[in-house]
Structures are given as C-alpha cells and as structure tokens.
Design a protein around this motif. Structure first.
Motif, short mmCIF file in Angstrom:
data_model
loop_
_atom_site.label_atom_id
_atom_site.label_comp_id
_atom_site.label_asym_id
_atom_site.label_seq_id
_atom_site.Cartn_x
_atom_site.Cartn_y
_atom_site.Cartn_z
N LEU A 1 37.62 41.92 31.54
CA LEU A 1 36.31 41.26 31.57
C LEU A 1 35.86 40.81 30.00
CD1 LEU A 1 34.09 43.11 33.85
CD2 LEU A 1 34.82 40.65 34.34
N ASP A 2 35.97 41.61 29.18
CA ASP A 2 36.18 41.30 27.62
C ASP A 2 37.10 40.65 27.09
OD1 ASP A 2 33.65 42.92 27.74
OD2 ASP A 2 34.90 44.92 27.01
N LEU A 3 38.35 40.80 27.51
CA LEU A 3 39.49 39.98 26.95
C LEU A 3 39.11 38.61 27.41
CD1 LEU A 3 42.35 40.15 25.52
CD2 LEU A 3 43.20 40.34 27.86
N LEU A 4 38.95 38.10 28.49
CA LEU A 4 39.03 36.61 28.89
C LEU A 4 37.38 36.17 28.81
CD1 LEU A 4 41.58 37.09 31.96
CD2 LEU A 4 41.72 36.32 29.49
N GLY A 5 36.33 37.06 28.10
CA GLY A 5 35.14 36.45 28.34
C GLY A 5 34.39 36.41 29.72
N LEU A 6 34.44 37.57 30.57
CA LEU A 6 34.08 37.07 31.90
C LEU A 6 32.94 38.15 32.30
CD1 LEU A 6 37.50 36.66 33.89
CD2 LEU A 6 35.95 34.83 33.54
N ALA A 7 32.57 38.81 31.23
CA ALA A 7 31.53 40.06 31.40
C ALA A 7 30.22 39.39 32.19
CB ALA A 7 31.33 40.73 30.23
N ASP A 8 29.61 38.30 31.88
CA ASP A 8 28.70 37.97 32.09
C ASP A 8 28.89 37.16 33.59
OD1 ASP A 8 27.57 38.30 29.72
OD2 ASP A 8 27.58 36.34 28.89
N LEU A 9 30.24 36.92 34.10
CA LEU A 9 30.38 36.60 35.42
C LEU A 9 30.54 37.79 36.38
CD1 LEU A 9 32.20 33.48 34.42
CD2 LEU A 9 29.81 33.41 34.70
N ARG A 10 30.46 38.70 36.09
CA ARG A 10 31.17 39.90 36.82
C ARG A 10 30.85 39.91 38.31
NH1 ARG A 10 30.69 44.69 33.44
NH2 ARG A 10 31.80 45.80 35.19
N ARG A 11 29.52 39.57 38.51
CA ARG A 11 29.18 39.85 40.08
C ARG A 11 28.95 38.36 40.65
NH1 ARG A 11 26.79 43.92 37.20
NH2 ARG A 11 27.00 45.89 38.08
N ARG A 12 29.35 37.40 40.13
CA ARG A 12 29.27 36.04 40.64
C ARG A 12 30.30 35.82 41.55
NH1 ARG A 12 27.68 32.18 36.75
NH2 ARG A 12 28.13 30.59 38.58
N ALA A 13 29.82 35.10 42.61
CA ALA A 13 30.94 34.51 43.50
C ALA A 13 32.00 33.63 43.11
CB ALA A 13 30.03 33.93 44.90
N LEU A 14 33.01 33.96 43.69
CA LEU A 14 34.14 33.05 43.09
C LEU A 14 33.91 31.54 43.23
CD1 LEU A 14 37.20 35.50 43.92
CD2 LEU A 14 36.29 34.96 41.73
N TYR A 15 33.37 31.07 44.44
CA TYR A 15 33.09 29.57 44.68
C TYR A 15 32.11 29.25 44.10
CZ TYR A 15 29.16 30.76 47.54
OH TYR A 15 27.94 31.06 47.88
N GLU A 16 31.44 29.90 43.30
CA GLU A 16 30.37 29.49 42.53
C GLU A 16 30.77 29.19 41.05
OE1 GLU A 16 26.52 31.70 44.47
OE2 GLU A 16 27.29 32.29 42.41
N LEU A 17 32.00 29.25 40.66
CA LEU A 17 32.39 29.31 39.41
C LEU A 17 33.00 28.01 38.96
CD1 LEU A 17 34.42 32.77 38.88
CD2 LEU A 17 31.95 32.18 38.46
N SER A 18 32.92 27.53 37.70
CA SER A 18 33.51 26.22 37.35
C SER A 18 35.10 26.25 37.37
CB SER A 18 33.11 25.75 35.84
OG SER A 18 33.98 26.85 35.02
N GLY A 19 35.79 25.29 37.34
CA GLY A 19 37.57 25.36 37.44
C GLY A 19 38.20 26.20 36.10
N GLY A 20 37.32 26.26 35.08
CA GLY A 20 37.89 26.99 33.92
C GLY A 20 37.73 28.37 34.37
N GLN A 21 36.59 28.73 34.74
CA GLN A 21 36.23 29.99 35.07
C GLN A 21 37.04 30.74 36.08
OE1 GLN A 21 32.00 29.45 35.73
NE2 GLN A 21 31.42 29.98 33.88
#
Length: 562
Positions: A126-146
């Motif tokens: 999560l820290d390496l790829l800058g995803l910590a703030d997204l950890r509980r987000r649904a995958l379909y809600e993410l942008s293409g880059g995320q």
C-alpha cells in the motif's frame, strides 16, 4: 534472472514458428521493453516466462527457458507464481475480490502465506504504490490508473522476482500512465525487480527502458540498448522519428534530451509554421450540422457523470474527445448514440441524406437509429456474437436492410478497411485491428451520418493507427461526422480537426486541435513539446516544412535537418 537458450515456439495451425532460435539473458533489475508490430510474437515471448506457453496456449516449445533457475517447460504457471507476476491489459479482468485490501491479499492466500506475513506485506505494498488511502475502496470505483496500480500490487505481495506487464498503459490517460510507470520504475530501481513490458504506446515508456527486445516479425528477437535498437527498428515513437529525420546522434529518448538537441532545428523552422489543414471537401458540406446536443446530463445513482453538455457535430470533421479516466467521455458517447441513459437534455441528429427531419436517436426506431448514429465501444468484440465473420456481415446487411451485393454491403466495406479476412474465420480469432475493422464495417453498413469511436486505438500498433487515420479521414471526406474518444495524444495530433476536453462531466475546452493540445502540458504530443513554442504537432509537419526550406548549414548537431 531469465535465460532463453535456442528457444523456438511453433503452433499447430501455423506454417512458421512464432519464435525462432531466441538466445538472450535478462539480468536482475532490468526493465526490458518488448516491441514489435501486432502479431509478431510479443505475447508468446511474454507467455514463455511464466509457463503460460506452452502449458495453456498449446503449441510446441523447443529449447529452454529458465526463470530464477526454474525450467518453465517443467513448471506450469501455478508453480511459478511466487517468482513471476503477470499483469494483463485490463486489470478488471484479473480482479477476483471486491476491495483494494482484499485484492492485495488474495494471491498470498493462494500461496498459503502466514497471516501475520500477509498483513505486513499488504501494508508495505500500500505504501510502495501510494494506495494507502484507497485500501477499503471498492475496485470498480477506482480510476484506471488506480486499478492498474492495484493489479500490480496484487502480484507484488507474493514478492516475485520478475514482473511481466502486457500494455500496462493502454487504457490510461497520460497522467494515470505516468503514475503507473513511476511505480514500475521504483520497483526496478529500489527493489531490483526484473520487468518485461510489452507496450504499443512507446512514446510513454521508451525513456524508462534499460534494454529493448525488438521482434521484427521473422520469429527472431533483436536486443540491445534503446538508442541502438530504435535507430534502425521498423517501429519507433515520434521522438525517435524526429531524431532520425534530424540526424541527431546520440538518438534522444526523453523530451529533455530532445529539446537540447533541437535548438538548431527550432532556429531553422522559426518563421515557417506548418500550413493550416486543408478542408476535407467543399466548405459548404463541411459546415453541414449533423448532430446537435443541448443540456445533456447523465447520472448514475444520483451522481452526475455528464453535466449539461452542449455539442454540435458537423460533416467532414473529425473530433477528438479527451479527458482523464472517469471524466464522462464514454457516458457522453452512449447518450449521443441513444442507447445509454440520459437524465436530461436533447439530442437531434439527421438520420440519413433522404430528406427525413432530424430526430432523437433515443426515441427513433432501431433501424432508423442505426442509420443516424453508429457507435464502436471500447471493446469491439462486445458487438460480435456469431460464429463466423461472414455470419456477422450477413446479419449487419439484414439489419441495415441492404438489398443484394454491392458497394453498400458490409463485406465490401470490410474489404476496404481490412482486405483479405476469410469469411469462415471466427471473429474471436481476429487480431485487435481486424476486430475493429469488422465492427466498423458492421456499423458503416447502415451508412450512419455520425460515427462515434470509443478508445479505438487500444491494442493497435503505429502501423495500424496509421491505417485507422486513413479510414476516419475517408469517412469525414464522405461528409460524415466522426468523434473519437481517446487518451492517445499522438493519434489525436495526426487525425483530429477539433479537440473537446472533458473534466468531471463538463466540457472545459473545445477548439481546433493545434490550439487545444499545444496549450496543454498533459495532452501535447512529443513533437509539440520538443519544438515549443513553434506550432508543430507531428513529425510529418516538420519534415514537410524542412523540404520547403532552402538547404544550408543549420549549426552543430542539426544533422539531416540541414
């Protein structure tokens, strides 16, 4: 880390091997860029690294491929999962859970890694790829880059030594692509991960490559430093084409290096801007309004995706629709076509050149709507459902009420776009470019006045994109309005007359291509960035301008641009 020893791969239904006598070694911590035209064997080369070839694809593997000491011929993909991580073109196709955190843990669960180790690795990734703030987000809600970063993270938690990426930026806007490539280069530089990346949009990735593996099409692999390979390769990004035309040596691969080399070239071109684009046909027809949209709004569960957009489309004009992932481009196209939801607003379109009054495609009869607006979705195969190419073409003719053979039949249209496709071939066996041509033929058989294309360059190499540019130019010259939603700035620079930029559902820019994209640091093509502030968009414009200039010395480093 990866060794190929006299490797050849032959499939049963082909008359020549996909790979032939490949000998190469990829060292630990290298980022190798795999390049070549569509169909030359790039996917086969990548598939041999994790055992997908030949365990799941069939065919015969000759020679030996070893990854971290393991022979892939004797280890299927499941036995290489802890060593090789594979990320495909569409991250959504590979997701098996619902949230970011669950997806990162899934691979480790399959490898029976202890829970306390799993928790630690999830946090690190999560820290390496800058995803910590997204950890509980649904995958379909993410942008293409995320989503792409999550897909990479899902294989990284297994701590693979090798990462195989198949067109990781093909569906991403320029900013999202930079996010993903920054994450990949960090893995290479900080963790020593070996990366094999196949990518058609070379302008995005070439500056990051340590080595290039070029497949010229005869089954062999030519490898070497990027500048050396691209000096003579049959496929190259615009920055390389410009460097070749200017005779720069060494060949620059980054915008920074190219701008330094381009000072004499900019001096020669100053005061000699490219001529304005000629109209595709008579000015009277070019001004013909074919579609008028007013106040178009699209909402999903109360959340607006398109906000009160107004748009006029004219015959003879190619319009590029741009914007970051999630800006509302696809929702707008489907609303204009009539099949998608529309919360409010109006759309009027001229159905055909037969004197009928303009109408709303959402309320038209299906046959009439097909003649008014045609749409090719992001995945053309979504419209292909029959067992052969000929069946698809015959069905298109029936739905379009085409009577008898002739220039208006779908078969004739396909032969114009991509000649030589066997009618007995199953549509799923076609290349991406051939699928796109088939769906275009199906849609064009209804002779729509307006044609909408959603990300048509995904999976296409530079040669196929050039053919697509010819096709859309021909359609515009026939008096049609063409709209292309795309993230491919180089394609837009060559193909579009007009650019419309969307952000958060709103139109934030609309104007001639040169005016809109040169002013944007995100959407400007490589040639514009290198030669700024001169108004050149493509290498062809530069070479044409040089041909019109008198010859003479142009200063040090100018080379052939003199």
């Amino acid at each position: 880390m990866i060794t190929f020893e006299q490797v050849s791969v032959r499939y049963d239904d082909t008359d020549r091997p996909a790979l032939r006598d490949v000998d190469l070694t990829v060292e630990e911590g290298e980022l190798c860029l795999v390049v070549g035209h569509t169909g030359v064997g790039k996917s086969t080369l990548l598939g041999t690294v994790n055992g997908l070839v030949p365990h799941f694809t069939g065919g015969t593997l000759y020679g030996r491929v070893t990854v971290d000491g393991r022979d892939t011929a004797h280890h299927p993909p499941r036995e290489l999962a802890d060593v090789v991580g594979v990320v495909g073109q569409d991250p959504l196709d590979g997701f098996v859970t619902d949230t970011v955190e669950e997806e990162l843990a899934y691979t480790m669960e399959q490898l029976a890694i202890a829970p306390h180790v799993m928790r630690k690795r999830v946090e690190e990734t999560l820290d390496l790829l800058g995803l910590a703030d997204l950890r509980r987000r649904a995958l379909y809600e993410l942008s293409g880059g995320q989503q792409q970063r999550v897909a990479i993270g899902a294989v990284l938690t297994a701590h693979p030594r090798v990462l195989v990426l198949d067109e990781p930026t093909s569906a991403l806007d320029p900013s999202a692509a930079e996010e993903v490539l920054a994450a990949v280069t960090r893995l290479v530089h900080d963790l020593g991960v070996t990366v094999l990346m196949a990518e058609h949009r070379l302008e995005r990735v070439v500056q990051y490559a340590d080595r290039v593996l070029h497949l010229p099409g005869d089954g062999h692999v030519v490898d070497g430093p990027p500048a050396e390979i691209f000096r003579t390769s049959s496929i190259a990004p615009p920055i390389v084409d410009l460097g070749r035309a200017a005779g720069w040596s060494p060949l620059p691969l980054s915008i920074r290096d190219a701008r330094r080399a381009a000072a004499p070239l900019r001096g020669r071109l100053a005061g000699h801007p490219p001529p304005p684009a000629a109209p595709r046909h008579g000015a009277g027809r070019a001004e013909e309004g074919l579609l008028k949209a007013r106040g178009v709004t699209v909402s999903y569960q109360g959340v607006p995706a398109v906000r009160e957009v107004g748009l006029d489309l004219h015959g003879g004009q190619v319009t590029a629709l741009m914007g970051r992932n999630g800006s509302g481009k696809s929702s707008l196209l489907w609303a204009l076509q009539g099949s998608g939801p529309r919360t409010s607003g109006t759309v009027e379109v001229a159905p055909a050149a037969d004197g009928k009054a303009p109408g709303d495609p959402h309320t038209m009869a299906p046959a009439l709507a097909r003649r008014a607006v045609g749409l090719v979705p992001q995945t053309p195969s979504d419209l292909l459902y029959l067992e052969s190419v000929q069946q698809e073409l015959a069905q298109a003719d029936r739905e379009s009420a085409v009577a008898g053979p002739g220039a208006g039949t779908a078969r004739a249209l396909l032969d114009r776009l991509a000649p030589g496709i066997d009618g007995a071939t199953h549509p799923r066996d076609l290349s991406e470019g051939q699928k796109l041509a088939l769906v275009l033929a199906i849609q064009l058989s209804a002779a729509p006045r307006v044609l909408l294309l959603d990300e048509p360059t995904r999976g296409l190499d530079y040669r196929a994109k050039t053919e697509l540019i010819r096709i859309v130019g021909t359609l515009a010259a026939e008096g049609r309005a063409v709209v292309i939603a795309t993230h491919d700035v180089e394609f837009v620079a060559r193909a579009a007359d007009r650019v419309v930029v969307m952000a958060q559902g709103d139109v934030v820019a609309d104007g001639p291509t040169r005016d809109v994209i040169v002013a944007s640091p995100v959407f400007a093509p490589q040639t514009a960035k290198i030669l700024a502030p001169l108004p050149f968009l493509t290498v062809d414009q530069v070479t044409s301008a040089l041909d019109r200039l008198p010859t003479g010395p142009a200063g040090p480093g100018s080379g052939a641009d003199a």
